[in-house]
Write a protein that holds these residues in place. Structure first.
Motif, PDB file in Angstrom:
ATOM      1  N   ASN A 297       5.714 -27.806   6.411  1.00  6.53           N
ATOM      2  CA  ASN A 297       6.946 -27.806   7.196  1.00  6.53           C
ATOM      3  C   ASN A 297       8.023 -28.530   6.410  1.00  6.53           C
ATOM      4  N   GLY A 298       9.239 -28.051   6.518  1.00  7.87           N
ATOM      5  CA  GLY A 298      10.330 -28.708   5.823  1.00  7.87           C
ATOM      6  C   GLY A 298      11.619 -28.593   6.600  1.00  7.87           C
ATOM      7  N   SER A 299      12.514 -29.531   6.384  1.00  8.16           N
ATOM      8  CA  SER A 299      13.828 -29.480   7.019  1.00  8.16           C
ATOM      9  C   SER A 299      14.867 -30.117   6.098  1.00  8.16           C
TER      10      SER A 299
ATOM     11  N   ARG B  97      10.148 -37.928   2.943  1.00 12.07           N
ATOM     12  CA  ARG B  97      11.521 -38.005   3.373  1.00 12.07           C
ATOM     13  C   ARG B  97      12.347 -38.574   2.233  1.00 12.07           C
ATOM     14  N   THR B  98      13.436 -37.889   1.970  1.00  8.76           N
ATOM     15  CA  THR B  98      14.382 -38.351   0.966  1.00  8.76           C
ATOM     16  C   THR B  98      15.782 -38.255   1.553  1.00  8.76           C
ATOM     17  N   GLU B  99      16.563 -39.292   1.376  1.00 10.03           N
ATOM     18  CA  GLU B  99      17.940 -39.295   1.857  1.00 10.03           C
ATOM     19  C   GLU B  99      18.879 -39.689   0.730  1.00 10.03           C
ATOM     20  N   TRP B 100      20.072 -39.100   0.750  1.00  7.61           N
ATOM     21  CA  TRP B 100      21.077 -39.388  -0.261  1.00  7.61           C
ATOM     22  C   TRP B 100      22.411 -39.552   0.443  1.00  7.61           C
TER      23      TRP B 100
ATOM     24  N   ILE C  68       6.534 -31.960   5.045  1.00  5.65           N
ATOM     25  CA  ILE C  68       5.246 -32.407   5.582  1.00  5.65           C
ATOM     26  C   ILE C  68       4.199 -31.352   5.238  1.00  5.65           C
ATOM     27  N   TYR C  69       3.045 -31.779   4.725  1.00  4.03           N
ATOM     28  CA  TYR C  69       1.921 -30.884   4.467  1.00  4.03           C
ATOM     29  C   TYR C  69       0.740 -31.352   5.303  1.00  4.03           C
TER      30      TYR C  69
END
Length: 65
Positions: A54-56, A1-4, A17-18
């Motif tokens: 999976n990615g979002s 998770r990365t947030e900016w 997620i893998y």
């Protein structure tokens, strides 16, 4: 998770997620002999390991403090 957070109350986020599912546990050759169960007929099946990614991407704006 990365947030900016480029400005106050505005957030961009990325989640990745893998998952590695180890299903090849029957034999060295990867074959399993299965008896009839439920809707699957009896027989020899080949199993293998599975990978899932999976990615979002998220954009969030908060209007209340």
């Amino acid at each position: 998770r990365t947030e900016w957070e480029p400005v106050k109350a505005l957030t961009f986020g990325v989640d990745v997620i893998y998952e590695n599912i180890d299903t090849a546990t029957c034999s060295a050759a990867g074959t399993c002999v299965i008896t009839a169960q439920g809707g699957k007929p009896a027989g020899t099946y080949v199993s293998s390991n599975l990978g899932n990614v999976n990615g979002s991407f998220r954009v969030q704006r908060n209007f209340l403090p």
